[in-house]
Motif scaffolding. Structure first.
Motif, PDB file in Angstrom:
ATOM      1  N   LEU A   1     -31.216 -32.983 -39.180  1.00  0.00           N
ATOM      2  CA  LEU A   1     -32.313 -33.934 -38.953  1.00  0.00           C
ATOM      3  C   LEU A   1     -32.700 -34.652 -40.239  1.00  0.00           C
ATOM      4  O   LEU A   1     -32.948 -35.859 -40.247  1.00  0.00           O
ATOM      5  N   LEU A   2     -32.751 -33.889 -41.345  1.00  0.00           N
ATOM      6  CA  LEU A   2     -33.114 -34.509 -42.635  1.00  0.00           C
ATOM      7  C   LEU A   2     -32.120 -35.619 -42.975  1.00  0.00           C
ATOM      8  O   LEU A   2     -32.511 -36.729 -43.368  1.00  0.00           O
ATOM      9  N   ALA A   3     -30.830 -35.312 -42.793  1.00  0.00           N
ATOM     10  CA  ALA A   3     -29.812 -36.322 -43.105  1.00  0.00           C
ATOM     11  C   ALA A   3     -29.931 -37.504 -42.151  1.00  0.00           C
ATOM     12  O   ALA A   3     -29.923 -38.669 -42.578  1.00  0.00           O
ATOM     13  N   GLY A   4     -30.068 -37.205 -40.850  1.00  0.00           N
ATOM     14  CA  GLY A   4     -30.100 -38.276 -39.852  1.00  0.00           C
ATOM     15  C   GLY A   4     -31.350 -39.123 -39.976  1.00  0.00           C
ATOM     16  O   GLY A   4     -31.266 -40.367 -39.990  1.00  0.00           O
ATOM     17  N   LEU A   5     -32.500 -38.469 -40.091  1.00  0.00           N
ATOM     18  CA  LEU A   5     -33.760 -39.232 -40.123  1.00  0.00           C
ATOM     19  C   LEU A   5     -33.910 -40.014 -41.419  1.00  0.00           C
ATOM     20  O   LEU A   5     -34.338 -41.170 -41.410  1.00  0.00           O
ATOM     21  N   SER A   6     -33.541 -39.382 -42.558  1.00  0.00           N
ATOM     22  CA  SER A   6     -33.682 -40.113 -43.828  1.00  0.00           C
ATOM     23  C   SER A   6     -32.730 -41.309 -43.839  1.00  0.00           C
ATOM     24  O   SER A   6     -33.085 -42.394 -44.315  1.00  0.00           O
ATOM     25  N   SER A   7     -31.551 -41.122 -43.277  1.00  0.00           N
ATOM     26  CA  SER A   7     -30.595 -42.231 -43.244  1.00  0.00           C
ATOM     27  C   SER A   7     -31.073 -43.313 -42.282  1.00  0.00           C
ATOM     28  O   SER A   7     -30.953 -44.521 -42.570  1.00  0.00           O
ATOM     29  N   GLY A   8     -31.623 -42.871 -41.137  1.00  0.00           N
ATOM     30  CA  GLY A   8     -32.167 -43.836 -40.186  1.00  0.00           C
ATOM     31  C   GLY A   8     -33.321 -44.615 -40.812  1.00  0.00           C
ATOM     32  O   GLY A   8     -33.434 -45.842 -40.635  1.00  0.00           O
ATOM     33  N   ALA A   9     -34.162 -43.894 -41.556  1.00  0.00           N
ATOM     34  CA  ALA A   9     -35.325 -44.543 -42.181  1.00  0.00           C
ATOM     35  C   ALA A   9     -34.883 -45.580 -43.196  1.00  0.00           C
ATOM     36  O   ALA A   9     -35.414 -46.702 -43.244  1.00  0.00           O
ATOM     37  N   ILE A  10     -33.884 -45.221 -43.978  1.00  0.00           N
ATOM     38  CA  ILE A  10     -33.429 -46.174 -45.014  1.00  0.00           C
ATOM     39  C   ILE A  10     -32.770 -47.377 -44.347  1.00  0.00           C
ATOM     40  O   ILE A  10     -32.879 -48.516 -44.840  1.00  0.00           O
ATOM     41  N   ALA A  11     -32.117 -47.150 -43.205  1.00  0.00           N
ATOM     42  CA  ALA A  11     -31.492 -48.266 -42.485  1.00  0.00           C
ATOM     43  C   ALA A  11     -32.569 -49.205 -41.937  1.00  0.00           C
ATOM     44  O   ALA A  11     -32.478 -50.437 -42.095  1.00  0.00           O
ATOM     45  N   LEU A  12     -33.591 -48.640 -41.325  1.00  0.00           N
ATOM     46  CA  LEU A  12     -34.668 -49.476 -40.762  1.00  0.00           C
ATOM     47  C   LEU A  12     -35.393 -50.220 -41.877  1.00  0.00           C
ATOM     48  O   LEU A  12     -35.687 -51.415 -41.772  1.00  0.00           O
ATOM     49  N   ASN A  13     -35.651 -49.511 -42.967  1.00  0.00           N
ATOM     50  CA  ASN A  13     -36.367 -50.105 -44.086  1.00  0.00           C
ATOM     51  C   ASN A  13     -35.572 -51.258 -44.696  1.00  0.00           C
ATOM     52  O   ASN A  13     -36.106 -52.344 -44.948  1.00  0.00           O
ATOM     53  N   THR A  14     -34.282 -51.006 -44.926  1.00  0.00           N
ATOM     54  CA  THR A  14     -33.452 -52.046 -45.550  1.00  0.00           C
ATOM     55  C   THR A  14     -33.287 -53.237 -44.608  1.00  0.00           C
ATOM     56  O   THR A  14     -33.341 -54.391 -45.025  1.00  0.00           O
ATOM     57  N   THR A  15     -33.115 -52.939 -43.323  1.00  0.00           N
ATOM     58  CA  THR A  15     -32.862 -54.016 -42.370  1.00  0.00           C
ATOM     59  C   THR A  15     -34.093 -54.897 -42.166  1.00  0.00           C
ATOM     60  O   THR A  15     -33.992 -56.122 -42.188  1.00  0.00           O
ATOM     61  N   PHE A  16     -35.242 -54.263 -41.955  1.00  0.00           N
ATOM     62  CA  PHE A  16     -36.419 -55.033 -41.560  1.00  0.00           C
ATOM     63  C   PHE A  16     -37.357 -55.361 -42.705  1.00  0.00           C
ATOM     64  O   PHE A  16     -38.120 -56.315 -42.628  1.00  0.00           O
ATOM     65  N   ARG A  17     -37.333 -54.538 -43.757  1.00  0.00           N
ATOM     66  CA  ARG A  17     -38.285 -54.781 -44.837  1.00  0.00           C
ATOM     67  C   ARG A  17     -37.606 -55.006 -46.176  1.00  0.00           C
ATOM     68  O   ARG A  17     -38.276 -55.253 -47.179  1.00  0.00           O
ATOM     69  N   GLY A  18     -36.292 -54.882 -46.191  1.00  0.00           N
ATOM     70  CA  GLY A  18     -35.594 -54.992 -47.462  1.00  0.00           C
ATOM     71  C   GLY A  18     -35.470 -56.434 -47.926  1.00  0.00           C
ATOM     72  O   GLY A  18     -35.408 -57.363 -47.122  1.00  0.00           O
ATOM     73  N   SER A  19     -35.443 -56.595 -49.251  1.00  0.00           N
ATOM     74  CA  SER A  19     -35.242 -57.921 -49.819  1.00  0.00           C
ATOM     75  C   SER A  19     -33.776 -58.318 -49.680  1.00  0.00           C
ATOM     76  O   SER A  19     -32.939 -57.497 -49.300  1.00  0.00           O
ATOM     77  N   ASP A  20     -33.461 -59.535 -49.998  1.00  0.00           N
ATOM     78  CA  ASP A  20     -32.062 -59.986 -49.927  1.00  0.00           C
ATOM     79  C   ASP A  20     -31.186 -59.149 -50.839  1.00  0.00           C
ATOM     80  O   ASP A  20     -30.054 -58.797 -50.500  1.00  0.00           O
ATOM     81  N   ASP A  21     -31.745 -58.802 -52.022  1.00  0.00           N
ATOM     82  CA  ASP A  21     -30.963 -58.004 -52.971  1.00  0.00           C
ATOM     83  C   ASP A  21     -30.653 -56.627 -52.388  1.00  0.00           C
ATOM     84  O   ASP A  21     -29.545 -56.110 -52.546  1.00  0.00           O
ATOM     85  N   ALA A  22     -31.676 -56.053 -51.736  1.00  0.00           N
ATOM     86  CA  ALA A  22     -31.474 -54.720 -51.133  1.00  0.00           C
ATOM     87  C   ALA A  22     -30.385 -54.804 -50.077  1.00  0.00           C
ATOM     88  O   ALA A  22     -29.521 -53.927 -49.980  1.00  0.00           O
ATOM     89  N   LYS A  23     -30.434 -55.886 -49.315  1.00  0.00           N
ATOM     90  CA  LYS A  23     -29.442 -56.027 -48.260  1.00  0.00           C
ATOM     91  C   LYS A  23     -28.039 -56.197 -48.849  1.00  0.00           C
ATOM     92  O   LYS A  23     -27.052 -55.740 -48.286  1.00  0.00           O
ATOM     93  N   GLN A  24     -28.008 -56.876 -50.021  1.00  0.00           N
ATOM     94  CA  GLN A  24     -26.698 -57.098 -50.636  1.00  0.00           C
ATOM     95  C   GLN A  24     -26.154 -55.846 -51.336  1.00  0.00           C
ATOM     96  O   GLN A  24     -25.046 -55.840 -51.847  1.00  0.00           O
ATOM     97  N   SER A  25     -26.999 -54.812 -51.384  1.00  0.00           N
ATOM     98  CA  SER A  25     -26.527 -53.548 -51.974  1.00  0.00           C
ATOM     99  C   SER A  25     -26.147 -52.549 -50.888  1.00  0.00           C
ATOM    100  O   SER A  25     -25.896 -51.392 -51.173  1.00  0.00           O
TER     101      SER A  25
END
Lengths: 394, 505
Positions: free
Chosen positions: A71-95
Motif C-alpha cells: 500500500l505504501l508503494a502503491g499509494l505514494s506512487s499514486g499520490a505522486i502521479a496525481l500531484n505531478t499530473t494535476f498540480r505539477g509545473s511544466d518542469d515537473a512534468k518534463q522530469s
C-alpha cells in the motif's frame, strides 16, 4: 527561487528546474525503498510463520507488513502521479514519464503496477486456497503473481534510486547508489524465496540447485554491477541479501511460536528460521571483479565471462559450505535446526543428507554444464538490463 | 461451444465428486453422545478440499456450560501431535449452540475432540471425520470478470511500462523525447506484446497442469467386480476388488465394525422395496462373499461399508442384476444379524401417522420431523410399540438399539445411521486405540485391547421411540429402512420420504 522538501534533511532552497524536480521526488524514493524493505521482511516473517505456527489470517503481523509495504508503494506512487499530473509545473512534468495520460517518475509506475499485481493476487489466492487447498506450497500461480508484484515494487525502488544515482545532483548520488544496492539486495531476497523449493541444502550437490540459481540470480547481480555506481555494487547487494535474510531469521528465532495446525510431528517453541542464506557475496565479488576487466568486451563475450565467473565461484563456495552445513548437525547460527512442525522426526536424519541423483538425470558434469550455460544466458540478460538501467533518468 | 463443453465437464466432475464421498453423497458427520456429564449433539461439515476448514456445530443441553473447545487430531499423529484446541463461539439467540472451525491439513482420518466445560466439570466427545478432496471448484462469474478486468489492466500496464522503459524514462529531465527514441520504444513494445502473451499462455498452462494434478488427488471409489452365482446350491454374491486397488488403498487392513468385517446393503434400484443388510465374509484380502436371501429379479444397488484400521470409513459401490428370482437356499446360511425385507414401503406424508405392524406385534410409525427439508439438522424419529400400545422391548442389534439406512431413489445418496449418528464406532475405536498406543510393532491395531462388544452388556430395553440425528443433504425422494431387533429377530420397516428443498419451507 522556491522551496523543495527533502523529507530526511528538511527544507532547502534550490533553483527550480528539471534537476530540482527530480529531487522533489526524493521523498517518494525513500517511501518506496521503505515499502520494499517492509515487503521483504514481511515475506521472510510470513514464510517463518507458516513453518512455525501454520495457521494464519489476513491480519497476521507478517501479512500486515507485506500489505503495508504494498500500500505504501502503491499509494505514494499514486499520490505522486496525481500531484505531478494535476498540480505539477511544466518542469515537473518534463522530469516524469507519461502513462495513460498521467505523469510520474518511471519507478512510480512500476510500483503502481506491482501494487496492482499484489491486489489482483489477493482474490485469486483466496479462490485458489478454496479450490486446491489451503497454503501448502510457495510456488503456485497466485503466489507467483504476488511475487511478481512484490518484485515490481522492489524494481520500482531500484529504478527510483537509479534515477537519482544517474542524475546530475552530486549530493544525492552516493546515497542513491547505496539505496540502489540495498534495493538490489532486497530483489535477490525475494528471488531467493521463489527459489526456495530448489534451494534446500540437500540439493546443493546436485545440478538442480545450480541451474535454478544460475538462470535467475545473475540477471540481478550483473545488472547491478553494470549500473551501480558504488565500488562493489553486486557484492554489496549480495551482502545485503545475506544480512537481511540471516538477521531477520536470527531475530525471529528469539520469539516464541507454537504450531496451531496439525498434525504436529515436532515440538516447536520458537519461530523456525529459513535456511541460511546462500554465500552469494563471493560469486557477486567475482562478478564485480570480472566486470571491471570485461566492460569493454562485446556483449556476448562479456556475458560468457560473467556467467562462468559467477557459476564457478558459486560452486567453489557453496559445495563445500553445504558439506559443512550437513556435517555439523543442528546449529542455530547457520539455521540448520530449522525443522518445521510437520516434519516427521524420522526425517531429521535425512535432513543432513544430500539428495540422491534421479535415475534418469544426466551425469553431474552435464548438469553443471547446463548451469554454466544458464548463468551465461542470465548474465547476458543482466548485462542488457544493466546497460538500460544506467540510462534511466526519470 | 467450448465453454459449454467445459461447463458440462465441470458439472459432471462436481456431481461425480459428490457421488464419490465416503458416505455416498452425505459427507456431514452427525454424532449424539455424552461428553462427560453433558449430552451433546455435534455436526461436522468436513471440507471438500484438503487442506481445508471443517465447520463444527455443537448443541449442549446445559445452561451451565462455560466453554466448548474443538480440536482436530490426525490419526497418525494422535493427540500428542494435535494443535491446541480453539474455542467454539456461542451462537447468538440459540442457547446451548456453539459453532467453530478446525483446519484439516492432511487427507485421511481425523478425530475432532469436542471438550465441554461447565459447572459439572469437563468432558470430551470424540467425532471421527474423514478429510478427503472431493470437489473441483470453478471460478464464479463475478471473480472471472474481476480477474479478467484486473489481468487486462495489468497487461496493458506492462505493455505501457515497456514502452516507457525504452522511451521516455531514458530522457534526461527537461529534454524532449527524440523521434528516434520514440521509434525504438515502439519497436520494443511490438516485441513485448508476444513475449507477454507467451507469459500469459505459460501461466494458463501451468494453472491447467496444477488443476490436473489436483484432480488426480480427488477421492475415487475402489473399482469392484460383483457377481452372483450358485455355489454348492446356494446363491452367492462375490465382490472382488480390482487388483489396482491393492496398493492404492487396500494396503491398509480393514477392521471389524460392530463385530462384522463388512456391512453390505443391497437395495433394489426400481420402485419396489426389496432390501437386505448382510455381513459378507472376506475369504481373501480382496474378496467379499455372502449367501443371498430370496431376492426378486431386478437390478440392485450394492453398498458395502468397511472401516480401515486408520479409522477411515469407506463405502464400496456396485450393482448387480438378477435375471430371475433367487431361491431361498441361501437364507439358511445367513447369520442371525443378517436381515432382509421385501414389501411395499410406508409413505410418509406430513401430519399423518403411519403404523406398520409386524407379526410379533411391533408397531412402528414415523414420528417426525413433520416437515422434511434438505440440510436442516434434526432427528429422524420413529415411534415403536407392541400391539397393546406399550413400549416395545427392543434388543440390541450389533451393539445398537437400531440401525437406519437412508438412500435417495437415484442411489446418489446413501448413509448408514445409528442412534448416535453417522459416525462408525469402529472408527472411534481405531482412533482411541491408536491414541493410547495400542498398536503392534508394525503399526497394526491391537484390537484385543478393545473393550468387550456392546451386545454383551445390553439387555432388552422398553422403548417408545428411536431417533437418529441426521440432515438430508439434498431434496428428492428418499427411502429409509429402519432395523430393530425384537424377540431375537431383526425387523425392517421401510419409509418413503419426500425431502423438500431448503428454500421452500
Amino acid at each position: 527561487m522556491a522551496t523543495t522538501v527533502d523529507l530526511l534533511h528538511g527544507p532547502y532552497t534550490a533553483t527550480v528546474g528539471p534537476r530540482a524536480h527530480v529531487e522533489s521526488f526524493v521523498w517518494h524514493t525513500y517511501a518506496v525503498v521503505l515499502a520494499a524493505t517492509m515487503l521483504v521482511v514481511g515475506l521472510i516473517w510470513d514464510i517463518s510463520w507458516h513453518m512455525s505456527i501454520g495457521r494464519d489470517t489476513f491480519w497476521t503481523p507478517a501479512h500486515l507488513l507485506i500489505q503495508g509495504g504494498g500500500l505504501l508503494a502503491g499509494l505514494s506512487s499514486g499520490a505522486i502521479a496525481l500531484n505531478t499530473t494535476f498540480r505539477g509545473s511544466d518542469d515537473a512534468k518534463q522530469s516524469s514519464v507519461r502513462f495513460w495520460g498521467f505523469r510520474a517518475p518511471y519507478g512510480a509506475w512500476v510500483c503502481v503496477l506491482g501494487c496492482g499485481a499484489m491486489l489482483t493476487s489477493a482474490p485469486f489466492d483466496d479462490w485458489w486456497h478454496g479450490a486446491y487447498g489451503l497454503d501448502v506450497r510457495i510456488v503456485s500461480p497466485p503466489h507467483i503473481l504476488l511475487g511478481i508484484g512484490m518484485m515490481a515494487i522492489v524494481l520500482g525502488a531500484m529504478l527510483r534510486t537509479l534515477a537519482l544515482q544517474n542524475g546530475d545532483e552530486e549530493r544525492i548520488r552516493s546515497r542513491a547508489a547505496l539505496m540502489f544496492a540495498w534495493s538490489s539486495g532486497l530483489f535477490i531476497t525475494i528471488l531467493g524465496t521463489l527459489l526456495l523449493e530448489w534451494s534446500d541444502r540437500g540439493y546443493m550437490h546436485l545440478g538442480t540447485f545450480y541451474i535454478a540459481w544460475g538462470i535467475s540470480v545473475p540477471i540481478v547481480l550483473v545488472g547491478t554491477t553494470v549500473s551501480g555506481r558504488s565500488r562493489w555494487p553486486a557484492a554489496t547487494a549480495a551482502l545485503i541479501y545475506m544480512t537481511v535474510l540471516a538477521l531477520t531469521s536470527w531475530i525471529l528465532m528469539l520469539f516464541p511460536a507454537t504450531p496451531k495446525l496439525g498434525p504436529i510431528y515436532r515440538d516447536i517453541t520458537h519461530f523456525v528460521p529459513l535456511d541460511f542464506p546462500i554465500l552469494l557475496v563471493f560469486p557477486a565479488l567475482a562478478i564485480d571483479l570480472t566486470w571491471r576487466r570485461v566492460r569493454e568486451w562485446p556483449v556476448l563475450r562479456a556475458s560468457a565471462a560473467l556467467g562462468i565467473a559467477f557459476m564457478l565461484t558459486l560452486m567453489l563456495v557453496q559445495w563445500p559450505f553445504s558439506s559443512f552445513l550437513m556435517a555439523n548437525g543442528r546449529n542455530w547460527f547457520f539455521h540448520t535446526d530449522n525443522f518445521v512442525y510437520w516434519q516427521d522426526i524420522a526425517s531429521e536424519h535425512f535432513s543432513f543428507q544430500f539428495y540422491a541423483q534421479a535415475d534418469d538425470a544426466p551425469p553431474l558434469i552435464v548438469q553443471f554444464a547446463y548451469s554454466i550455460v544458464a548463468a551465461v544466458i542470465a548474465s547476458l540478460v543482466g548485462l542488457l538490463r544493466g546497460r538500460w538501467m544506467t540510462r534511466v533518468r526519470r | 461451444m467450448r465453454t459449454l463443453t467445459l461447463v458440462v465437464r465441470c458439472a459432471a466432475a462436481l456431481s461425480l465428486a459428490v457421488l464419490l464421498a465416503a458416505h455416498i453423497g452425505s459427507p456431514n458427520v452427525y454424532l449424539s453422545g455424552k461428553a462427560g456429564p453433558y449430552t451433546v449433539d455435534i455436526t461436522v461439515r468436513p471440507p471438500d478440499v484438503v487442506p481445508g476448514i471443517a465447520q463444527v456445530f455443537v448443541n449442549v443441553n446445559d445452561t451451565s456450560v462455560s466453554r466448548v473447545v474443538i480440536r482436530p487430531v490426525f490419526w497418525r499423529a494422535g493427540s500428542r501431535g494435535a494443535p491446541p484446541g480453539d474455542d467454539a463461539k456461542a451462537v447468538k439467540g440459540s442457547p446451548g449452540a456453539y459453532a467453530g472451525e478446525v483446519w484439516l491439513m492432511a487427507s485421511g482420518n481425523y478425530a475432532i475432540d469436542v471438550t465441554i466445560t461447565g459447572k459439572a466439570g469437563a468432558g470430551t466427545l470424540r467425532v471421527p471425520v474423514t478429510a478427503l478432496a472431493t470437489a473441483q471448484r470453478q471460478l464464479g462469474p463475478f471473480l472471472t470478470v474481476l480477474l479478467a478486468i484486473l489481468g487486462t489492466l495489468l497487461l496493458a500496464g506492462a505493455i505501457t511500462a515497456v514502452n516507457a522503459a525504452a522511451g521516455e524514462s531514458l530522457v534526461p529531465p527537461g529534454e524532449p523525447v527524440a523521434p528516434e527514441l520514440r521509434k525504438r520504444a515502439r519497436r520494443a513494445t511490438i516485441i513485448a506484446i508476444p513475449v507477454l502473451a507467451l507469459v500469459v499462455f505459460g501461466g494458463a498452462s501451468w494453472w491447467k497442469s496444477e488443476a490436473d494434478q489436483y484432480r488426480r488427488t480427488l477421492y475415487r471409489p475402489l473399482k469392484t467386480k460383483t457377481s452372483v452365482a450358485v455355489v454348492n446350491g446356494v446363491p452367492t454374491l462375490t465382490m472382488e476388488l480390482a487388483e489396482e486397488n491393492a496398493r492404492r488403498a487396500f494396503g491398509r487392513p480393514i477392521m471389524p465394525d460392530h463385530g462384522k468385517i463388512a456391512h453390505m446393503f443391497i437395495a433394489n434400484a426400481d420402485s419396489t422395496f426389496v432390501f437386505a443388510h448382510l455381513h459378507p465374509a472376506m475369504p481373501g484380502r480382496m474378496t467379499f462373499t455372502t449367501p443371498l436371501p430370496a431376492l426378486r429379479a431386478g437390478k440392485y444397488r450394492v453398498f458395502t461399508d468397511v472401516v480401515h484400521e486408520t479409522g477411515f470409513q469407506r463405502t464400496l459401490v456396485d450393482s448387480i442384476t438378477l435375471p430371475a428370482a433367487l431361491d431361498s437356499a441361501g437364507e439358511k446360511r445367513l447369520g442371525v444379524d443378517d436381515a432382509w425385507f421385501s414389501d411395499s414401503g410406508t409413505a410418509v406424508t406430513r401430519f399423518v401417522t403411519i403404523v406398520r405392524g409386524h407379526e410379533e406385534g411391533l408397531y412402528v410409525r414415523w414420528a417426525g420431523p413433520d416437515s422434511v427439508v434438505a440440510n436442516r439438522t434434526g432427528v429422524l424419529r420413529f415411534g415403536m410399540s407392541d400391539k397393546h400400545g406399550a413400549p416395545a422391548m427392543i434388543e440390541p442389534y450389533m451393539g445398537m438399539s437400531g440401525h437406519a439406512v437412508v438412500m435417495r431413489d437415484d442411489g446418489k445418496v446413501f448413509v448408514h445411521l445409528h442412534p448416535s449418528g453417522t459416525a462408525s464406532t469402529a472408527s472411534q475405536l481405531a482412533l482411541d486405540l491408536r491414541d493410547r498406543g495400542d498398536t503392534s510393532r508394525d503399526g497394526r491395531l491391537r484390537l484385543d485391547m478393545a473393550s468387550p462388544a456392546h451386545d454383551m452388556a445390553m439387555l432388552p430395553t422398553p422403548m417408545r421411540d428411536i431417533s437418529f440425528p441426521y440432515a438430508f443433504p439434498s431434496p428428492g425422494r428418499y427411502r429409509i429402512w429402519l432395523q430393530v431387533r425384537l424377540h431375537d429377530k431383526v425387523h425392517t420397516t421401510a419409509f418413503d420420504v419426500v425431502v423438500a428443498p431448503e428454500s421452500t419451507m
